[in-house]
Design a protein around this motif. Structure first.
Motif, PDB file in Angstrom:
ATOM      1  N   VAL A 145      68.255  58.148 -18.340  1.00 54.39           N
ATOM      2  CA  VAL A 145      67.110  58.467 -17.485  1.00 54.39           C
ATOM      3  C   VAL A 145      66.963  59.976 -17.332  1.00 54.39           C
ATOM      4  O   VAL A 145      65.840  60.513 -17.364  1.00 54.39           O
ATOM      5  N   LEU A 146      68.061  60.698 -17.183  1.00 54.62           N
ATOM      6  CA  LEU A 146      67.995  62.153 -17.052  1.00 54.62           C
ATOM      7  C   LEU A 146      67.374  62.791 -18.292  1.00 54.62           C
ATOM      8  O   LEU A 146      66.628  63.781 -18.187  1.00 54.62           O
ATOM      9  N   ILE A 147      67.667  62.240 -19.448  1.00 54.71           N
ATOM     10  CA  ILE A 147      67.082  62.774 -20.678  1.00 54.71           C
ATOM     11  C   ILE A 147      65.564  62.640 -20.655  1.00 54.71           C
ATOM     12  O   ILE A 147      64.835  63.557 -21.069  1.00 54.71           O
ATOM     13  N   GLU A 148      65.076  61.521 -20.166  1.00 53.53           N
ATOM     14  CA  GLU A 148      63.627  61.357 -20.069  1.00 53.53           C
ATOM     15  C   GLU A 148      63.022  62.323 -19.059  1.00 53.53           C
ATOM     16  O   GLU A 148      61.913  62.816 -19.231  1.00 53.53           O
ATOM     17  N   ILE A 149      63.762  62.595 -17.995  1.00 52.10           N
ATOM     18  CA  ILE A 149      63.263  63.530 -16.983  1.00 52.10           C
ATOM     19  C   ILE A 149      63.207  64.950 -17.534  1.00 52.10           C
ATOM     20  O   ILE A 149      62.204  65.660 -17.374  1.00 52.10           O
ATOM     21  N   PHE A 150      64.277  65.392 -18.179  1.00 52.51           N
ATOM     22  CA  PHE A 150      64.366  66.780 -18.631  1.00 52.51           C
ATOM     23  C   PHE A 150      63.671  67.034 -19.961  1.00 52.51           C
ATOM     24  O   PHE A 150      63.170  68.133 -20.200  1.00 52.51           O
ATOM     25  N   PHE A 151      63.652  66.014 -20.843  1.00 55.15           N
ATOM     26  CA  PHE A 151      63.172  66.251 -22.205  1.00 55.15           C
ATOM     27  C   PHE A 151      62.074  65.281 -22.656  1.00 55.15           C
ATOM     28  O   PHE A 151      61.664  65.322 -23.802  1.00 55.15           O
ATOM     29  N   GLY A 152      61.635  64.416 -21.771  1.00 54.93           N
ATOM     30  CA  GLY A 152      60.640  63.430 -22.152  1.00 54.93           C
ATOM     31  C   GLY A 152      59.500  63.343 -21.170  1.00 54.93           C
ATOM     32  O   GLY A 152      59.087  64.336 -20.551  1.00 54.93           O
ATOM     33  N   ALA A 155      59.073  63.537 -16.402  1.00 56.68           N
ATOM     34  CA  ALA A 155      58.547  64.523 -15.460  1.00 56.68           C
ATOM     35  C   ALA A 155      57.132  64.178 -15.013  1.00 56.68           C
ATOM     36  O   ALA A 155      56.671  64.686 -13.975  1.00 56.68           O
ATOM     37  N   GLN A 156      56.443  63.326 -15.778  1.00 55.28           N
ATOM     38  CA  GLN A 156      55.081  62.940 -15.405  1.00 55.28           C
ATOM     39  C   GLN A 156      55.079  61.943 -14.247  1.00 55.28           C
ATOM     40  O   GLN A 156      54.070  61.812 -13.547  1.00 55.28           O
ATOM     41  N   ARG A 157      56.181  61.235 -14.074  1.00 56.82           N
ATOM     42  CA  ARG A 157      56.321  60.285 -12.960  1.00 56.82           C
ATOM     43  C   ARG A 157      57.664  60.555 -12.281  1.00 56.82           C
ATOM     44  O   ARG A 157      58.593  59.752 -12.340  1.00 56.82           O
ATOM     45  N   PRO A 158      57.781  61.706 -11.653  1.00 53.86           N
ATOM     46  CA  PRO A 158      59.098  62.174 -11.193  1.00 53.86           C
ATOM     47  C   PRO A 158      59.774  61.275 -10.175  1.00 53.86           C
ATOM     48  O   PRO A 158      60.992  61.064 -10.247  1.00 53.86           O
ATOM     49  N   PHE A 159      59.026  60.750  -9.223  1.00 57.34           N
ATOM     50  CA  PHE A 159      59.666  59.947  -8.178  1.00 57.34           C
ATOM     51  C   PHE A 159      60.213  58.637  -8.737  1.00 57.34           C
ATOM     52  O   PHE A 159      61.287  58.168  -8.326  1.00 57.34           O
ATOM     53  N   LEU A 160      59.484  58.065  -9.696  1.00 54.45           N
ATOM     54  CA  LEU A 160      59.968  56.833 -10.323  1.00 54.45           C
ATOM     55  C   LEU A 160      61.257  57.092 -11.094  1.00 54.45           C
ATOM     56  O   LEU A 160      62.254  56.395 -10.903  1.00 54.45           O
ATOM     57  N   TYR A 161      61.227  58.103 -11.951  1.00 53.40           N
ATOM     58  CA  TYR A 161      62.389  58.347 -12.817  1.00 53.40           C
ATOM     59  C   TYR A 161      63.592  58.870 -12.031  1.00 53.40           C
ATOM     60  O   TYR A 161      64.733  58.450 -12.269  1.00 53.40           O
ATOM     61  N   TRP A 162      63.347  59.781 -11.102  1.00 55.20           N
ATOM     62  CA  TRP A 162      64.470  60.250 -10.292  1.00 55.20           C
ATOM     63  C   TRP A 162      64.997  59.129  -9.393  1.00 55.20           C
ATOM     64  O   TRP A 162      66.203  59.055  -9.115  1.00 55.20           O
ATOM     65  N   GLY A 163      64.110  58.260  -8.948  1.00 61.16           N
ATOM     66  CA  GLY A 163      64.566  57.117  -8.156  1.00 61.16           C
ATOM     67  C   GLY A 163      65.467  56.196  -8.958  1.00 61.16           C
ATOM     68  O   GLY A 163      66.519  55.745  -8.469  1.00 61.16           O
ATOM     69  N   VAL A 164      65.061  55.926 -10.219  1.00 59.19           N
ATOM     70  CA  VAL A 164      65.900  55.089 -11.085  1.00 59.19           C
ATOM     71  C   VAL A 164      67.225  55.790 -11.368  1.00 59.19           C
ATOM     72  O   VAL A 164      68.291  55.154 -11.377  1.00 59.19           O
ATOM     73  N   ALA A 204      61.690  64.946  -5.608  1.00 61.18           N
ATOM     74  CA  ALA A 204      62.179  63.779  -6.351  1.00 61.18           C
ATOM     75  C   ALA A 204      63.694  63.784  -6.575  1.00 61.18           C
ATOM     76  O   ALA A 204      64.353  62.760  -6.360  1.00 61.18           O
ATOM     77  N   PRO A 205      64.296  64.914  -7.027  1.00 58.29           N
ATOM     78  CA  PRO A 205      65.757  64.896  -7.192  1.00 58.29           C
ATOM     79  C   PRO A 205      66.499  64.632  -5.884  1.00 58.29           C
ATOM     80  O   PRO A 205      67.551  63.983  -5.879  1.00 58.29           O
ATOM     81  N   TRP A 206      65.931  65.129  -4.790  1.00 54.36           N
ATOM     82  CA  TRP A 206      66.580  64.903  -3.496  1.00 54.36           C
ATOM     83  C   TRP A 206      66.458  63.433  -3.078  1.00 54.36           C
ATOM     84  O   TRP A 206      67.323  62.906  -2.367  1.00 54.36           O
ATOM     85  N   LEU A 207      65.404  62.777  -3.558  1.00 55.77           N
ATOM     86  CA  LEU A 207      65.293  61.331  -3.345  1.00 55.77           C
ATOM     87  C   LEU A 207      66.450  60.615  -4.031  1.00 55.77           C
ATOM     88  O   LEU A 207      67.065  59.702  -3.468  1.00 55.77           O
ATOM     89  N   ALA A 208      66.753  61.040  -5.264  1.00 53.58           N
ATOM     90  CA  ALA A 208      67.880  60.442  -5.996  1.00 53.58           C
ATOM     91  C   ALA A 208      69.188  60.636  -5.240  1.00 53.58           C
ATOM     92  O   ALA A 208      70.032  59.734  -5.176  1.00 53.58           O
ATOM     93  N   LEU A 209      69.333  61.816  -4.645  1.00 51.90           N
ATOM     94  CA  LEU A 209      70.558  62.110  -3.899  1.00 51.90           C
ATOM     95  C   LEU A 209      70.607  61.416  -2.542  1.00 51.90           C
ATOM     96  O   LEU A 209      71.635  61.460  -1.860  1.00 51.90           O
ATOM     97  N   MET A 210      69.530  60.776  -2.163  1.00 51.22           N
ATOM     98  CA  MET A 210      69.547  59.920  -0.976  1.00 51.22           C
ATOM     99  C   MET A 210      69.817  58.468  -1.358  1.00 51.22           C
ATOM    100  O   MET A 210      70.513  57.737  -0.647  1.00 51.22           O
ATOM    101  N   ILE A 211      69.273  58.054  -2.500  1.00 52.34           N
ATOM    102  CA  ILE A 211      69.459  56.673  -2.959  1.00 52.34           C
ATOM    103  C   ILE A 211      70.916  56.416  -3.333  1.00 52.34           C
ATOM    104  O   ILE A 211      71.494  55.379  -2.971  1.00 52.34           O
ATOM    105  N   ALA A 212      71.518  57.365  -4.078  1.00 48.61           N
ATOM    106  CA  ALA A 212      72.891  57.162  -4.554  1.00 48.61           C
ATOM    107  C   ALA A 212      73.885  56.933  -3.421  1.00 48.61           C
ATOM    108  O   ALA A 212      74.676  55.975  -3.463  1.00 48.61           O
ATOM    109  N   PRO A 213      73.899  57.752  -2.366  1.00 48.49           N
ATOM    110  CA  PRO A 213      74.835  57.483  -1.264  1.00 48.49           C
ATOM    111  C   PRO A 213      74.552  56.164  -0.546  1.00 48.49           C
ATOM    112  O   PRO A 213      75.484  55.525  -0.038  1.00 48.49           O
ATOM    113  N   ALA A 214      73.278  55.762  -0.496  1.00 48.56           N
ATOM    114  CA  ALA A 214      72.962  54.478   0.145  1.00 48.56           C
ATOM    115  C   ALA A 214      73.612  53.329  -0.626  1.00 48.56           C
ATOM    116  O   ALA A 214      74.158  52.387  -0.027  1.00 48.56           O
TER     117      ALA A 214
END
Length: 509
Positions: A145-152, A155-164, A204-214
């Motif tokens: 997923v990170l590869i799609e965010i950084f290189f694919g 980034a066009q759907r940041p909240f979805l991808y960072w959430g995943v 969006a990245p901070w969303l990921a850092l909230m989901i992971a601890p949950a």
């Protein structure tokens, strides 16, 4: 399609599927004929009761064992191991898919081949009930997923991808604490790569850092309820002891190279150095996504370095698998690197490595199952595969005494290692207590106050028959030594001095 992306008559994707199918069958055969290892037996014993988390590890691997026990009602070797074998099959495909995305299908196949040609990945992580199997699976899913965010297009759907990404990161944390390196390495990459620093100001990245601890919260809740014992245990392994342990450092270096296979590990380290030198936005190897080598290095290298250097001041014993996620990142880069140099020499090296690993593991597994090497190499030598032998003789001895038909009776061992092997023979039919100073998670599976007044069979692996009565005389009204048991394989005694006692009137601590 580029003709270099073919393996004989097959496309690289078809060759990867064939690799997965063949290795899946081989691992199922090995998983059916080789007994539980020390860690596996202990994890099985621990997983017989469901907890939010566990003493040694986060819970996903033990939840998997527990769920398998509940769904199948069986603790058969292959039944319990099969989910872990399947996890690694999916992980192999993810390795291919990641490298295909950042470089080429041929690079993806070579990376998948390299990972399966590595003894540690192919045997321990790929075949046994270890926390590493789900950790590797979710680790790779996070990377994908990170590869799609950084290189694919992520980034066009940041909240979805960072959430995943946050979900997979949380599951990685829920599998093993190594996930902290994923966070640190990704953060370092964002800081170092000027084209990615914009993510620091994005929500969006901070969303990921909230989901992971949950998702990781069961571990936090359980530890809060139990004096943070898991964090204390794991963190304590890295604490300094008196003086520097140069022998421990040397042992850790050769041990990890042996586990990773020297002719794969050393080239991977070389490729890792070259990739690191390319810089945060550099392209390595040629044809790869610019910057991807830095992402892999910033995640992978700290794991290899930290768990190697820590052996200089702490007793890491023989935990040479701790560096595995770091080598995994370098192996994927090496697959892409090998694809650029594709030719008869590269194919001979990689396919030869896979064949060598197959031969080595076939010899080890067949000997573990039959003991054939005793006849080929006679003598009084210590056999490490004896740790994979089932304590069948113990189960038979308890059955002959009618232990499984008695009420208010439990079985006890005196350390977590023995207790794991004991558990494989009682299969949950009786409560299992783990006495001694190091019961680990099994302490949480036995309520001492609920078994006051019960009788017990105590099992201890010791040459001193008086050790148990001397150590536990105050815990019982009486303790009687019933005799010793030996564990044999094809008529050859491999383990001895397993003492059995009958204790009456449990008094508790």
């Amino acid at each position: 399609m580029n003709p270099r992306d073919r393996i004989g008559p097959f496309t690289s994707g078809q060759a990867t599927l064939a690799l997965i199918a063949v290795t899946l069958i081989l691992r199922m055969i090995g998983g059916a004929v080789v007994g539980w290892g020390t860690g596996e037996a202990y994890y099985l014993a621990s997983a017989r009761q469901f907890h939010l988390s566990y003493f040694d590890q986060p819970p996903v691997s033990l939840w998997t064992i527990w769920a398998t026990l509940q769904l199948t009602g069986s603790d058969n070797l292959l039944v319990i191991r099969l989910p872990f074998i399947l996890m690694f099959a999916v992980s192999t495909w993810l390795v291919f898919d990641i490298v295909r995305r950042i470089h080429s299908p041929l690079g993806g196949f070579y990376a998948a081949l390299i990972v399966n040609a590595c003894v540690l990945f192919s045997l321990s992580i790929g075949s046994w009930t270890q926390p590493d199997a789900p950790m590797v699976l979710f680790w790779l899913a996070t990377i994908r997923v990170l590869i799609e965010i950084f290189f694919g297009k992520g980034a066009q759907r940041p909240f979805l991808y960072w959430g995943v990404a946050g979900v997979f990161l949380g599951l990685t944390f829920l599998s093993k604490y190594h996930a902290v390196f994923l966070v640190a390495g990704t953060g370092l990459f964002i800081l170092a790569n000027s084209t990615q620093r914009r993510w620091l100001a994005h929500r969006a990245p901070w969303l990921a850092l909230m989901i992971a601890p949950a998702i990781f919260s069961p571990v936090l809740i359980w530890n809060a309820q139990n004096d943070w014992v898991s964090f204390g245990f794991q963190g304590g392994r890295a604490l300094a002891e008196s003086g520097l342990r140069w022998d421990g450092l040397i042992r850790m270096i050769w041990g990890q190279l042996l586990y990773m296979v020297p002719w794969l590990a050393l080239p991977a380290l070389y490729v890792g150095v070259k990739a690191l030198a390319a810089g945060p936005r550099g392209q390595f190897p040629s044809g790869a996504e610019p910057g991807v080598a830095a992402l892999f290095c910033y995640i992978g290298w700290p794991i290899v370095i930290f768990f190697t250097v820590v052996a200089l001041w702490s007793d890491t014993q023989f935990h040479f698998h701790w560096q595995a996620p770091g080598y995994l990142m370098l192996f994927m880069l090496m697959g892409a690197w090998a694809a650029n140099r594709d030719g008869w020499a590269i194919r001979a090296w990689l396919f030869g490595s896979a064949i060598a690993t197959f031969v080595i593991l076939s010899l080890l597994i067949s000997h573990a199952a039959t003991g054939w090497a005793r006849a080929v190499f006679p003598g009084d030598w210590e056999d490490p595969t004896a740790l994979q032998l089932p304590w069948t003789e113990l189960g038979e001895a308890l059955d002959e005494r009618g232990a499984f038909g008695q009420g208010e009776l439990f079985i006890a061992g005196t350390n977590w290692i023995d207790c794991g092997y004991i558990d494989t023979q009682i299969s949950g039919r009786l409560p299992l207590a783990c006495f001694g100073s190091d019961p680990r998670n099994l302490e949480f599976n036995f309520d001492k106050s609920a078994h006051l007044g019960w009788n017990a069979y105590i099992v201890a692996q010791t040459p001193n028959a008086d050790r148990v009565p001397n150590a536990y005389s105050e815990n019982f009204d009486s303790i009687e030594h019933l005799g010793g048991i030996s564990i044999a394989r094809n008529g050859v005694i491999e383990l001895g001095n397993i003492q059995v006692y009958y204790a009456q009137g449990y008094r508790g601590e």
